[in-house]
Design an enzyme around this catalytic site. Structure first.
Site, PDB file in Angstrom:
ATOM      1  N   TYR A  73       0.835  -1.205   0.000  1.00 15.70           N
ATOM      2  CA  TYR A  73       0.000   0.000   0.000  1.00 15.70           C
ATOM      3  C   TYR A  73       0.866   1.250   0.000  1.00 15.70           C
ATOM      4  O   TYR A  73       0.558   2.235  -0.670  1.00 15.70           O
ATOM      5  CB  TYR A  73      -0.940   0.014   1.223  1.00 15.70           C
ATOM      6  CG  TYR A  73      -1.979   1.093   1.092  1.00 15.70           C
ATOM      7  CD1 TYR A  73      -3.211   0.830   0.498  1.00 15.70           C
ATOM      8  CD2 TYR A  73      -1.708   2.400   1.497  1.00 15.70           C
ATOM      9  CE1 TYR A  73      -4.150   1.827   0.330  1.00 15.70           C
ATOM     10  CE2 TYR A  73      -2.645   3.402   1.319  1.00 15.70           C
ATOM     11  CZ  TYR A  73      -3.865   3.114   0.739  1.00 15.70           C
ATOM     12  OH  TYR A  73      -4.792   4.113   0.555  1.00 15.70           O
ATOM     13  N   PHE A 126      -6.775  20.308 -24.155  1.00 15.57           N
ATOM     14  CA  PHE A 126      -7.550  19.120 -24.503  1.00 15.57           C
ATOM     15  C   PHE A 126      -8.848  19.144 -23.684  1.00 15.57           C
ATOM     16  O   PHE A 126      -8.928  19.843 -22.681  1.00 15.57           O
ATOM     17  CB  PHE A 126      -6.735  17.845 -24.261  1.00 15.57           C
ATOM     18  CG  PHE A 126      -7.451  16.636 -24.800  1.00 15.57           C
ATOM     19  CD1 PHE A 126      -7.698  16.515 -26.154  1.00 15.57           C
ATOM     20  CD2 PHE A 126      -7.939  15.662 -23.953  1.00 15.57           C
ATOM     21  CE1 PHE A 126      -8.403  15.433 -26.661  1.00 15.57           C
ATOM     22  CE2 PHE A 126      -8.642  14.577 -24.453  1.00 15.57           C
ATOM     23  CZ  PHE A 126      -8.874  14.453 -25.806  1.00 15.57           C
ATOM     24  N   ASP A 127      -9.862  18.388 -24.107  1.00 12.58           N
ATOM     25  CA  ASP A 127     -11.191  18.557 -23.478  1.00 12.58           C
ATOM     26  C   ASP A 127     -11.219  18.219 -21.989  1.00 12.58           C
ATOM     27  O   ASP A 127     -11.884  18.898 -21.212  1.00 12.58           O
ATOM     28  CB  ASP A 127     -12.296  17.831 -24.257  1.00 12.58           C
ATOM     29  CG  ASP A 127     -12.101  16.340 -24.346  1.00 12.58           C
ATOM     30  OD1 ASP A 127     -11.010  15.862 -24.041  1.00 12.58           O
ATOM     31  OD2 ASP A 127     -13.055  15.632 -24.713  1.00 12.58           O
ATOM     32  N   ASP A 217       1.457  19.569 -20.822  1.00 10.80           N
ATOM     33  CA  ASP A 217       0.519  18.464 -20.962  1.00 10.80           C
ATOM     34  C   ASP A 217       1.180  17.546 -21.983  1.00 10.80           C
ATOM     35  O   ASP A 217       1.032  17.716 -23.190  1.00 10.80           O
ATOM     36  CB  ASP A 217      -0.840  18.977 -21.433  1.00 10.80           C
ATOM     37  CG  ASP A 217      -1.824  17.832 -21.683  1.00 10.80           C
ATOM     38  OD1 ASP A 217      -1.402  16.660 -21.593  1.00 10.80           O
ATOM     39  OD2 ASP A 217      -2.994  18.108 -21.981  1.00 10.80           O
ATOM     40  N   ALA A 219       1.154  14.200 -22.912  1.00 14.60           N
ATOM     41  CA  ALA A 219       0.673  12.853 -23.244  1.00 14.60           C
ATOM     42  C   ALA A 219       1.489  12.261 -24.393  1.00 14.60           C
ATOM     43  O   ALA A 219       1.798  11.071 -24.412  1.00 14.60           O
ATOM     44  CB  ALA A 219      -0.805  12.911 -23.614  1.00 14.60           C
ATOM     45  N   LYS A 260      -0.684   7.157 -23.520  1.00 14.53           N
ATOM     46  CA  LYS A 260      -0.188   7.453 -24.871  1.00 14.53           C
ATOM     47  C   LYS A 260       1.304   7.109 -24.904  1.00 14.53           C
ATOM     48  O   LYS A 260       1.667   5.943 -25.065  1.00 14.53           O
ATOM     49  CB  LYS A 260      -0.438   8.919 -25.226  1.00 14.53           C
ATOM     50  CG  LYS A 260      -1.896   9.232 -25.534  1.00 14.53           C
ATOM     51  CD  LYS A 260      -2.703   9.501 -24.314  1.00 14.53           C
ATOM     52  CE  LYS A 260      -4.073  10.069 -24.597  1.00 14.53           C
ATOM     53  NZ  LYS A 260      -4.878  10.172 -23.365  1.00 14.53           N
ATOM     54  N   HIS A 452     -20.014  14.261 -25.210  1.00  9.34           N
ATOM     55  CA  HIS A 452     -19.801  13.353 -26.340  1.00  9.34           C
ATOM     56  C   HIS A 452     -19.658  11.893 -25.928  1.00  9.34           C
ATOM     57  O   HIS A 452     -19.865  11.005 -26.734  1.00  9.34           O
ATOM     58  CB  HIS A 452     -18.561  13.791 -27.131  1.00  9.34           C
ATOM     59  CG  HIS A 452     -17.334  13.857 -26.299  1.00  9.34           C
ATOM     60  ND1 HIS A 452     -17.152  14.813 -25.333  1.00  9.34           N
ATOM     61  CD2 HIS A 452     -16.234  13.063 -26.259  1.00  9.34           C
ATOM     62  CE1 HIS A 452     -15.978  14.613 -24.746  1.00  9.34           C
ATOM     63  NE2 HIS A 452     -15.410  13.563 -25.284  1.00  9.34           N
TER      64      HIS A 452
HETATM   65  C1  P61 Z   1      -7.562  10.912 -26.697  1.00  8.87           C
HETATM   66  F1  P61 Z   1     -12.558  11.421 -26.669  1.00  8.87           F
HETATM   67  N1  P61 Z   1      -6.727  11.931 -24.749  1.00  8.87           N
HETATM   68  O1  P61 Z   1      -6.933  11.759 -27.370  1.00  8.87           O
HETATM   69  P1  P61 Z   1      -6.651  10.570 -19.939  1.00  8.87           P
HETATM   70  N2  P61 Z   1      -4.212  15.531 -22.409  1.00  8.87           N
HETATM   71  C2  P61 Z   1      -4.211  15.166 -23.688  1.00  8.87           C
HETATM   72  C3  P61 Z   1      -4.950  14.072 -24.083  1.00  8.87           C
HETATM   73  O2  P61 Z   1      -4.938  13.724 -25.357  1.00  8.87           O
HETATM   74  C4  P61 Z   1      -5.712  13.341 -23.123  1.00  8.87           C
HETATM   75  C5  P61 Z   1      -5.666  13.763 -21.778  1.00  8.87           C
HETATM   76  C6  P61 Z   1      -4.911  14.853 -21.455  1.00  8.87           C
HETATM   77  C7  P61 Z   1      -7.530  11.011 -25.243  1.00  8.87           C
HETATM   78  C8  P61 Z   1      -8.473  10.176 -24.459  1.00  8.87           C
HETATM   79  C9  P61 Z   1      -9.783  10.841 -24.510  1.00  8.87           C
HETATM   80  O3  P61 Z   1     -13.182  13.123 -24.761  1.00  8.87           O
HETATM   81  C10 P61 Z   1     -12.062  12.374 -24.663  1.00  8.87           C
HETATM   82  O4  P61 Z   1      -5.598   9.583 -19.611  1.00  8.87           O
HETATM   83  C11 P61 Z   1      -3.423  15.950 -24.667  1.00  8.87           C
HETATM   84  O5  P61 Z   1      -7.547  10.145 -21.039  1.00  8.87           O
HETATM   85  O6  P61 Z   1      -7.412  10.987 -18.735  1.00  8.87           O
HETATM   86  C12 P61 Z   1      -6.503  12.238 -23.482  1.00  8.87           C
HETATM   87  O7  P61 Z   1      -5.844  11.827 -20.436  1.00  8.87           O
HETATM   88  C13 P61 Z   1      -6.421  13.051 -20.695  1.00  8.87           C
HETATM   89  C14 P61 Z   1     -10.621  10.734 -25.592  1.00  8.87           C
HETATM   90  C15 P61 Z   1     -10.101  11.707 -23.517  1.00  8.87           C
HETATM   91  C16 P61 Z   1     -11.761  11.491 -25.662  1.00  8.87           C
HETATM   92  C17 P61 Z   1     -11.252  12.468 -23.581  1.00  8.87           C
HETATM   93  O8  P61 Z   1      -8.182   9.983 -27.219  1.00  8.87           O
END
Ligand code: P61
Length: 461
Positions: A73, A126-127, A217, A219, A260, A452
């Site tokens: 843990y 990013f969203d 950020d 990723a 990623k 979405h």
């Molecule tokens: C993706 F449809 N991306 O591109 P988490 N920063 C950035 C990302 O690309 C990102 C995150 C933070 C996704 C997954 C995804 O509405 C959506 O590990 C540049 O997914 O939490 C994630 O990282 C967040 C797809 C996320 C989506 C949200 O496909």
């Protein structure tokens, strides 16, 4: 015409069978899924290009590393292994794991929002990042360069910050009201487009001038570093690892969705260069949000796989093939006259659906209509990156209009062959031929946040 491509630096040791479906079945499945590919069952998808997030294949070294997971843990050996690797890559002092990128965002971003009326500025949020900025009570401002909106014209770093806009926003809003500057590398929403080192250096200089913290950020930071090596003068003889290190030197904090460029199926990271106060705040906050600071929502085995994956993602033979897969798919579409974000970014081909379906207005989601048709045609699942994803203005609740309406064909790492990419290209080309017949979509159900994922839609007759 024979197509040249970079063959993969790996061979296949295990296979995962995928189900084939008929067109009639897919028409029904999509209807049942509320015309939203996010709610399809993955078993009904032939080639899944929804996301490159956590969807890649681990190596034999990563699978072997899982067996070494220390599930204590507190104070897990696997944490110290991961910490050592992250420190060596970034040069940062403090490392906290999180279950995925948004977990890291949720813990770190609110720490810099100290009162009402604050802003984060990014090349493009990013969203999920935008959502966490808003949940923290701040507002998100994007200042990407205009070249990014001109999809068909070549520009080597379409993910760049518009430095004039950046400084203007800082002055207008007041530097004391800027919680931080977020460098999204690669710039996912702009088309997986890279950001140049020169641009990041200047962004960092502006941040320092106004005493604002910079957050990467990251990723897809390894893919960004690879593009820098390929395209930016002065970097051709540096290793991707050296370039990445130069990037980390420019910022204060690194947030990562490790799903990623961590080459794992789950995981995230917060790394902090030197600010002990910020580290302690994150350490305190991570406990109720994600877990104890030496696991942050991950199993020991997950941390072992990530420690190995972070190293593998910097391998230049791997990156060469990885980046070439997106390039190959993009070229096939361009050869057929299909408008895409050009040059192709690192993790996906972004198809410009505003140009394909001018008959569908933004609030009827043209790119979602194209994604749906591509699924019906072939069983390929793509994802909308446009007004459907963007959502509503948090103040006025009006549908926001995205400047770009993309269908993203996202390529998971080490997962599909060039033959799969040919199936994808052929499907998109077929849909393109009947583009005039596509219709817009309206909501049957609309959730209030990140709509979405779970929204249900219906075609407008
Ligand atoms: C993706 F449809 N991306 O591109 P988490 N920063 C950035 C990302 O690309 C990102 C995150 C933070 C996704 C997954 C995804 O509405 C959506 O590990 C540049 O997914 O939490 C994630 O990282 C967040 C797809 C996320 C989506 C949200 O496909």
């Amino acid at each position: 015409m024979e197509k040249k491509y970079v063959a993969p630096p790996y061979r296949i040791k295990m296979v995962e069978p995928i189900k084939m479906t008929t067109k009639a079945e897919r028409i029904q499945k999509l209807k049942d899924a509320g015309y939203n590919p996010f709610t399809l069952k993955s078993e009904d998808v032939y080639i899944d290009l929804l996301s490159d997030s956590g969807s890649g294949a681990m190596s034999q070294h990563q699978w072997a590393a899982l067996m070494l997971g220390d599930e204590a843990y507190a104070g897990s050996k696997s944490f110290y292994h991961l910490e050592k690797v992250v420190k060596a890559i970034t040069g940062y002092k403090y490392v906290i794991p999180a279950h995925q990128g948004r977990g890291a965002e949720k813990v770190m971003l609110p720490q810099l929002v100290t009162r009402e009326g604050m802003y984060y500025i990014s090349n493009t949020h990013f969203d999920t990042t935008r959502a966490h900025v808003e949940i923290a009570g701040a507002r998100a401002i994007d200042v990407v360069i205009d070249e990014c909106y001109d999809t068909e014209n070549y520009y080597p770093f379409k993910g760049n910050f518009d430095l004039e806009k950046l400084e203007k926003e800082i002055k207008e809003k007041g530097p004391e009201n800027i919680a931080g500057i977020i460098m999204t590398v690669t710039n996912n929403s702009a088309g997986g487009q890279p950001v140049s080192m020169e641009n990041l250096r200047k962004t960092s200089e502006i941040a320092k001038k106004y005493n604002i913290k910079t957050i990467i950020d990251g990723a897809r930071y390894a893919e960004n570093a690879y593009f820098v090596k390929e395209r930016e003068k002065g970097y051709e003889n540096k290793s991707v690892r050296e370039i990445a290190r130069e990037l980390f030197d420019l910022a204060d904090v690194f947030l990562m969705s490790s799903k990623k460029d961590g080459l794992v199926n789950i995981g995230g990271l917060i790394a902090i260069k030197a600010d002990v106060d910020l580290y302690q705040k994150c350490q305190t906050y991570i406990v109720p949000m994600e877990g104890f600071p030496t696991y942050g929502g991950l199993a020991g085995r997950d941390m072992e796989a990530l420690a190995v994956g972070l190293e593998e993602a910097l391998d230049e033979d791997y990156l060469r093939h990885r980046i070439d897969q997106a390039r190959y798919l993009g070229d096939r579409l361009r050869d057929a006259g299909i408008p895409i974000q050009y040059p192709v970014g690192g993790h996906a081909v972004f198809v410009d659906c505003k140009k394909i379906c001018p008959q569908i207005p933004y609030h009827q989601f043209p790119a979602q209509a194209v994604c749906n048709e591509v699924y019906i045609e072939s069983g390929v699942r793509a994802v909308e990156v446009g007004s459907f994803l963007l959502g509503r203005d948090p103040d006025t609740k009006e549908n926001l209009e995205s400047p770009l309406e993309f269908m993203r064909l996202t390529i998971p790492r080490r997962t599909y062959t060039y033959a799969h990419l040919d199936v994808v290209a052929n499907a998109v080309i077929e849909v393109y031929k009947r583009r005039d017949t596509l219709v817009g979509l309206d909501f049957e159900y609309e959730p209030p946040v990140l709509r979405h994922f779970t929204a249900r839609l219906k075609p407008i007759k």
